[in-house]
Design an enzyme around this catalytic site. Structure first.
Site, PDB file in Angstrom:
ATOM      1  N   ASP A 256       0.726  -1.243  -0.100  1.00  0.00           N
ATOM      2  CA  ASP A 256      -0.143  -0.065   0.028  1.00  0.00           C
ATOM      3  C   ASP A 256       1.085   1.410   0.182  1.00  0.00           C
ATOM      4  O   ASP A 256       1.555   1.374   1.144  1.00  0.00           O
ATOM      5  CB  ASP A 256      -1.072  -0.071   1.121  1.00  0.00           C
ATOM      6  N   GLU A 257       1.021   1.773  -1.199  1.00  0.00           N
ATOM      7  CA  GLU A 257       1.804   3.088  -1.364  1.00  0.00           C
ATOM      8  C   GLU A 257       3.169   2.672  -0.567  1.00  0.00           C
ATOM      9  O   GLU A 257       3.889   3.473  -0.092  1.00  0.00           O
ATOM     10  CB  GLU A 257       1.197   4.354  -0.390  1.00  0.00           C
ATOM     11  N   ALA A 258       3.787   1.649  -1.457  1.00  0.00           N
ATOM     12  CA  ALA A 258       5.101   1.317  -0.717  1.00  0.00           C
ATOM     13  C   ALA A 258       6.042   2.147  -1.101  1.00  0.00           C
ATOM     14  O   ALA A 258       7.359   2.086  -0.765  1.00  0.00           O
ATOM     15  CB  ALA A 258       5.452  -0.046  -1.339  1.00  0.00           C
TER      16      ALA A 258
ATOM     17  N   HIS B 150      -0.604   5.631  -6.359  1.00  0.00           N
ATOM     18  CA  HIS B 150      -0.571   6.872  -7.031  1.00  0.00           C
ATOM     19  C   HIS B 150       0.307   7.232  -7.966  1.00  0.00           C
ATOM     20  O   HIS B 150       0.135   7.606  -8.839  1.00  0.00           O
ATOM     21  CB  HIS B 150      -1.003   7.989  -6.175  1.00  0.00           C
TER      22      HIS B 150
END
Length: 148
Positions: free
Chosen positions: A50-52, A82
Site C-alpha cells: 500500500d503506497e510502498a 498513486h
C-alpha cells in the site's frame, strides 16, 4: 530477491550487523527491501503493498521496482499506488475514479484507450513516451469479461 546483496556486503559485520531501532541507519528504500526480504522468508502466496514507494526518491524507487519484479516471480503482488511509475510494469492495472473501477488493462492498453489514465501517465511519467491511442484497441471496461 530483495536486492540486499550489496547492502549486506557493505555492512561491517554482514548479516550479523546490529541495526538501530526501526532500521536506523538504513535509507527508506533499504528498510523497505529489508521488510520484503523478511516477508519472503515466510513464503507468502500474496504480498500486499500500500503506497510502498511513497517516501522513496527516484533511485530508491527504481531499486524497489526491481525487487518487486523479482518477488512477483515467487508470489502474487497487489500494489496500491498513486505513482504511475510504481505500477507501469504491472500485468494488470485497475484504475479507480470516484471510488469505482473506471477501467482495467496493462499500461499500454490504458495509455492507448483511456483519456484519464493517459493524462495522468503523461503528467507523471515525463520522459517516457505515452502512446497515441490507436483506433482498434481499447482497455477492457470494468465488469465486462475479457478473462482478466
Amino acid at each position: 530477491m530483495a536486492n540486499l546483496t550489496e547492502l549486506i556486503a557493505d555492512l561491517p559485520h554482514g548479516l550479523g550487523t546490529p541495526l538501530g531501532e526501526r532500521g536506523a541507519g538504513l535509507s527508506g528504500g533499504q528498510r523497505q527491501r529489508l521488510a520484503i526480504a523478511r516477508t519472503l522468508l515466510q513464503r507468502p502466496r500474496l504480498v500486499l503493498l500500500d503506497e510502498a514507494t511513497f517516501h522513496l526518491d527516484a533511485e530508491a524507487e527504481a531499486a524497489f521496482r526491481r525487487t518487486i519484479a523479482g518477488v512477483s516471480r515467487q508470489c502474487a503482488v497487489v500494489a496500491i499506488a498513486h505513482r504511475m511509475s510504481t505500477v507501469v510494469d504491472a500485468d494488470h492495472i485497475i484504475v479507480l475514479d470516484g471510488g469505482t473501477v473506471r477501467v482495467t488493462g496493462t499500461h499500454g492498453e490504458l495509455a492507448a484507450g483511456d483519456e484519464l489514465y493517459r493524462r495522468l501517465a503523461a503528467r507523471q511519467l515525463r520522459g517516457e513516451r505515452v502512446p497515441d491511442p490507436p483506433f482498434d484497441r481499447r482497455p477492457v471496461p470494468a465488469g465486462r469479461g475479457g478473462g482478466r
